[in-house]
Design a protein around this motif. Sequence first.
Motif, PDB file in Angstrom:
ATOM      1  N   GLU A 494      35.333  42.796  38.148  1.00 31.23           N
ATOM      2  CA  GLU A 494      35.785  42.113  36.938  1.00 31.23           C
ATOM      3  C   GLU A 494      37.023  41.250  37.184  1.00 31.23           C
ATOM      4  O   GLU A 494      37.387  40.420  36.350  1.00 31.23           O
ATOM      5  CB  GLU A 494      36.066  43.144  35.842  1.00 31.23           C
ATOM      6  CG  GLU A 494      34.808  43.860  35.364  1.00 31.23           C
ATOM      7  CD  GLU A 494      35.104  44.953  34.350  1.00 31.23           C
ATOM      8  OE1 GLU A 494      36.226  44.984  33.826  1.00 31.23           O
ATOM      9  OE2 GLU A 494      34.203  45.767  34.095  1.00 31.23           O
ATOM     10  N   LYS A 495      37.648  41.417  38.343  1.00 33.13           N
ATOM     11  CA  LYS A 495      38.801  40.575  38.703  1.00 33.13           C
ATOM     12  C   LYS A 495      38.402  39.105  38.802  1.00 33.13           C
ATOM     13  O   LYS A 495      39.227  38.201  38.635  1.00 33.13           O
ATOM     14  CB  LYS A 495      39.395  41.067  40.023  1.00 33.13           C
ATOM     15  CG  LYS A 495      40.636  40.325  40.486  1.00 33.13           C
ATOM     16  CD  LYS A 495      41.321  41.076  41.613  1.00 33.13           C
ATOM     17  CE  LYS A 495      40.538  40.989  42.905  1.00 33.13           C
ATOM     18  NZ  LYS A 495      40.628  39.642  43.530  1.00 33.13           N
ATOM     19  N   ALA A 496      37.109  38.881  39.051  1.00 34.73           N
ATOM     20  CA  ALA A 496      36.624  37.506  39.164  1.00 34.73           C
ATOM     21  C   ALA A 496      36.749  36.748  37.843  1.00 34.73           C
ATOM     22  O   ALA A 496      36.750  35.511  37.834  1.00 34.73           O
ATOM     23  CB  ALA A 496      35.171  37.513  39.632  1.00 34.73           C
ATOM     24  N   ASN A 497      36.851  37.483  36.733  1.00 36.11           N
ATOM     25  CA  ASN A 497      36.968  36.836  35.419  1.00 36.11           C
ATOM     26  C   ASN A 497      38.419  36.575  35.025  1.00 36.11           C
ATOM     27  O   ASN A 497      38.675  36.128  33.908  1.00 36.11           O
ATOM     28  CB  ASN A 497      36.311  37.710  34.346  1.00 36.11           C
ATOM     29  CG  ASN A 497      34.839  37.912  34.588  1.00 36.11           C
ATOM     30  OD1 ASN A 497      34.151  36.990  35.033  1.00 36.11           O
ATOM     31  ND2 ASN A 497      34.332  39.108  34.312  1.00 36.11           N
ATOM     32  N   CYS A 498      39.351  36.896  35.916  1.00 34.70           N
ATOM     33  CA  CYS A 498      40.774  36.786  35.585  1.00 34.70           C
ATOM     34  C   CYS A 498      41.407  35.550  36.229  1.00 34.70           C
ATOM     35  O   CYS A 498      41.112  35.211  37.388  1.00 34.70           O
ATOM     36  CB  CYS A 498      41.524  38.037  36.043  1.00 34.70           C
ATOM     37  SG  CYS A 498      40.990  39.552  35.210  1.00 34.70           S
ATOM     38  N   GLY A 515      44.928  35.791  32.244  1.00 28.82           N
ATOM     39  CA  GLY A 515      43.919  35.507  31.229  1.00 28.82           C
ATOM     40  C   GLY A 515      42.568  36.018  31.673  1.00 28.82           C
ATOM     41  O   GLY A 515      42.092  35.674  32.762  1.00 28.82           O
ATOM     42  N   GLU A 516      41.951  36.866  30.868  1.00 26.63           N
ATOM     43  CA  GLU A 516      40.627  37.415  31.194  1.00 26.63           C
ATOM     44  C   GLU A 516      39.579  36.820  30.274  1.00 26.63           C
ATOM     45  O   GLU A 516      39.685  36.911  29.040  1.00 26.63           O
ATOM     46  CB  GLU A 516      40.619  38.939  31.058  1.00 26.63           C
ATOM     47  CG  GLU A 516      39.279  39.561  31.419  1.00 26.63           C
ATOM     48  CD  GLU A 516      39.253  41.062  31.215  1.00 26.63           C
ATOM     49  OE1 GLU A 516      38.242  41.689  31.567  1.00 26.63           O
ATOM     50  OE2 GLU A 516      40.254  41.621  30.711  1.00 26.63           O
ATOM     51  N   GLN A 517      38.583  36.215  30.863  1.00 28.07           N
ATOM     52  CA  GLN A 517      37.519  35.599  30.076  1.00 28.07           C
ATOM     53  C   GLN A 517      36.499  36.680  29.692  1.00 28.07           C
ATOM     54  O   GLN A 517      35.812  37.240  30.540  1.00 28.07           O
ATOM     55  CB  GLN A 517      36.827  34.494  30.871  1.00 28.07           C
ATOM     56  CG  GLN A 517      35.814  33.711  30.048  1.00 28.07           C
ATOM     57  CD  GLN A 517      35.262  32.514  30.814  1.00 28.07           C
ATOM     58  OE1 GLN A 517      35.528  32.358  32.008  1.00 28.07           O
ATOM     59  NE2 GLN A 517      34.525  31.663  30.134  1.00 28.07           N
ATOM     60  N   LEU A 555      45.243  44.097  39.916  1.00 26.92           N
ATOM     61  CA  LEU A 555      44.641  43.711  41.190  1.00 26.92           C
ATOM     62  C   LEU A 555      44.685  42.203  41.393  1.00 26.92           C
ATOM     63  O   LEU A 555      44.866  41.711  42.523  1.00 26.92           O
ATOM     64  CB  LEU A 555      43.197  44.212  41.260  1.00 26.92           C
ATOM     65  CG  LEU A 555      43.004  45.732  41.336  1.00 26.92           C
ATOM     66  CD1 LEU A 555      41.526  46.084  41.223  1.00 26.92           C
ATOM     67  CD2 LEU A 555      43.582  46.299  42.628  1.00 26.92           C
ATOM     68  N   SER A 556      44.522  41.461  40.310  1.00 32.62           N
ATOM     69  CA  SER A 556      44.587  40.000  40.397  1.00 32.62           C
ATOM     70  C   SER A 556      45.979  39.542  40.816  1.00 32.62           C
ATOM     71  O   SER A 556      46.124  38.634  41.648  1.00 32.62           O
ATOM     72  CB  SER A 556      44.196  39.392  39.049  1.00 32.62           C
ATOM     73  OG  SER A 556      44.221  37.978  39.100  1.00 32.62           O
ATOM     74  N   VAL A 557      47.010  40.193  40.261  1.00 28.44           N
ATOM     75  CA  VAL A 557      48.390  39.846  40.624  1.00 28.44           C
ATOM     76  C   VAL A 557      48.677  40.242  42.063  1.00 28.44           C
ATOM     77  O   VAL A 557      49.316  39.488  42.822  1.00 28.44           O
ATOM     78  CB  VAL A 557      49.379  40.520  39.652  1.00 28.44           C
ATOM     79  CG1 VAL A 557      50.813  40.417  40.170  1.00 28.44           C
ATOM     80  CG2 VAL A 557      49.266  39.902  38.273  1.00 28.44           C
ATOM     81  N   LEU A 558      48.221  41.417  42.494  1.00 33.22           N
ATOM     82  CA  LEU A 558      48.428  41.847  43.870  1.00 33.22           C
ATOM     83  C   LEU A 558      47.750  40.886  44.846  1.00 33.22           C
ATOM     84  O   LEU A 558      48.280  40.594  45.929  1.00 33.22           O
ATOM     85  CB  LEU A 558      47.892  43.268  44.075  1.00 33.22           C
ATOM     86  CG  LEU A 558      48.644  44.387  43.357  1.00 33.22           C
ATOM     87  CD1 LEU A 558      47.924  45.721  43.529  1.00 33.22           C
ATOM     88  CD2 LEU A 558      50.080  44.507  43.857  1.00 33.22           C
TER      89      LEU A 558
END
Length: 739
Positions: A494-498, A515-517, A555-558
């Motif tokens: 789901e990180k791919a949507n962020c 931002g999460e779609q 995880l997106s920030v890391l």
Amino acid sequence: MGVFTVLTRCLLQPVSVVDDELVPKVGMTFTTLEDAGKFYRNYAKAAGFSTRVRCTNRKGNEIKNQLITCSREGKWKSKISPAEKTNPTAGLNCPARIYIHTLKDVGAWIISKVVLDHSHPCCPSKAEMLKQHRELSMSIRRTIENNEEAGIRPSKTYQSFVAAAGGHRELNFIEKDVRNYITREVRNVSEQEDAKEFGKYLLRMKEKNPNFFFELQLEEDQSIKLAFWADARSRAAFEYFGDVISFDTTYNTNRYNLVCGSFVGVNHHGQSTLLGCSLMKNEEIESFKWLFQSWIRCMGGNAPKGFLTDQCASMKRALEACMPTTVHRWCIWHIMKKIPSKLNGYKGHADIEQEMSQVVWNSQSKDSFDRNWNDFLLNFGLGDNKWLSDLYEDRHIWVPIYLDHHFWAGMRSTQRSESMHSFFNKYITRNSSLIQFVKQYDNCLGSREQAKRESDAADFHTVIPCATKSCIEAQFQDAYTHAKFREVQAQFREKANCITRLKNSALGYSVYEVGEQVSSSIFNKFVVTYDSVAAEVKCHCLLFESRGILCRHALSVLSFEQVSQVSPRYILERWSKKVKRRHTHIKSSHDEPLMEPRSKRFDQLVFRSQNICEFASESEELTAILHRAYDNVMAEMEALKAKRKGTSSLSHEDANLESVNELQSPPRIRTRGRPKNRLGSKLEKQIANATKKKKTNVLSEINLFDAASAAHSNCSQYQGHVMSYQFRVPAAGDNWLGV
């Protein structure tokens, strides 16, 4: 009159042709009365009828003679008018019979009179359907008992016998016999014996493992008011999985309407684990206080960090008194489920339900929830709704944003407790005895233990491949159980949507907006902070704080910060597959049935013969050898049995339990719904008058032992082995639920 005579002569006809060796004759002698009765029954089966003992004459304790007749002897007349009810009757004044009397000098039994004629036709091919000639062998009975304990329905058990035999005709019993055996033998625990058996069960478990824990609270009349128990494995598991507990109650689990309550935790596989069970006479505050205090004592005086219950005021008050430092949470599923029934009187209640769900689930801070809630009430004119006002006052124990900064192991509802209760409800009903209930509780413990063992084996022998090239994902792959690693992988996908955007940064402390779609046109925004010095990342969604799983936003920030290894604080030992946990070496409590000596011997023989049969089935030659061995052994055993006939005695084995006296329990609780009699008041009175019997209530004592018992002024309380007390199941007139 002539027609009647002709008809009588036609009916008084000899039975079908039977082998002369099977036909009873005057002067036949037998070693025992049982042999004579068995001989006549075998003849009856071959001839096509069944028998019954008509009368037995005794002199003192010795039987002098006996009359055995055809089961259709006599004529029964119902006391109920045939116009109101008709039942089939078998009595036709059949004269077929034999007289047997003892020979004093010889010590044998002789047939002194034989009547072979019947007043009805006999059919040998239908004899196998007569009750007397239907029989359940030892093997069949043991299979029925095992299947019943495993929760297999009687119909399925019978069908398995049919399939194994090759058809219904190959069986010498019917499905009704299976059901009757279960009802009369397997489940036949009377109210008088039930409480005693329950107490003996607790003693056996304590004797098998001293760490088995139980406490009972009794009324002044010695009836069971409260009961709590937990096995040694559950107590040891609390050390690792006792941080968050779900507790719920359910009804209709026993014939006395005692309320069942279960304490449920979550293990490292995310599976439910039982940490104690209780039975309660009512759901009053004092009852819950006693129960929670007993449970805390059982767990070494340690209270959990979080406790989930349904929306019950009594539980809430009891928890505040017994666990003041524990965070109490109401089941949000129960609350949201009540919205339609509470608000369906308002116009546009569907929109109200949808908007309320949005406010509850999507508020990202306490302040935003308060604002959104007030706007929700104002927009729909709900400011004067008492239910909503009360919910808002208690928002700190059910709204996610007020609670998710605490760890909950992924639990937001009491669904885990309810799933345990659904397991019970598959196999027990409102008519079940206490001993049936605890047996199914043992089965539930065993099934949970087996599920954990299977998951442990899968973790040890297999590996789930990483979905990405991330080194962080590989960290979790190495440390976490399969179930928890899959949850981590879901966050990576789901990180791919962020979409990550840096808002500001200073001295190694950065603030990001992620931002999460969630749909084609909707983005949810989350604030994530990262401290590069402390290697600490925090997201406002609070997924890690509440579930122990790093969220997709963090995880997106890391990933944005190019972090290759997360701090050990984000890899929880609670979800680790590498931790050696003490409770895994303890078997779950399981009561071994106190079988008759013959049943024990039968099971031992069957167990040993399985390997022999498996080996012999490899070839015809080996099978022939085994058949010859069976024939030789059978002949030797029959010779020994014939030699000892009349001299053997029945033996009983000591159960090695404390001495327990007879116990008289009050009648079970009547349930609503089904009328006492379906045929009306007139017939009911006739049946009642015809079958009226005097009933007496006898109260006996039951003695159990424990060195740690304590007596109170208005009730008796017992811990571990219970000291010299008597108890019974609750009386029918008791006010059980505090209504």
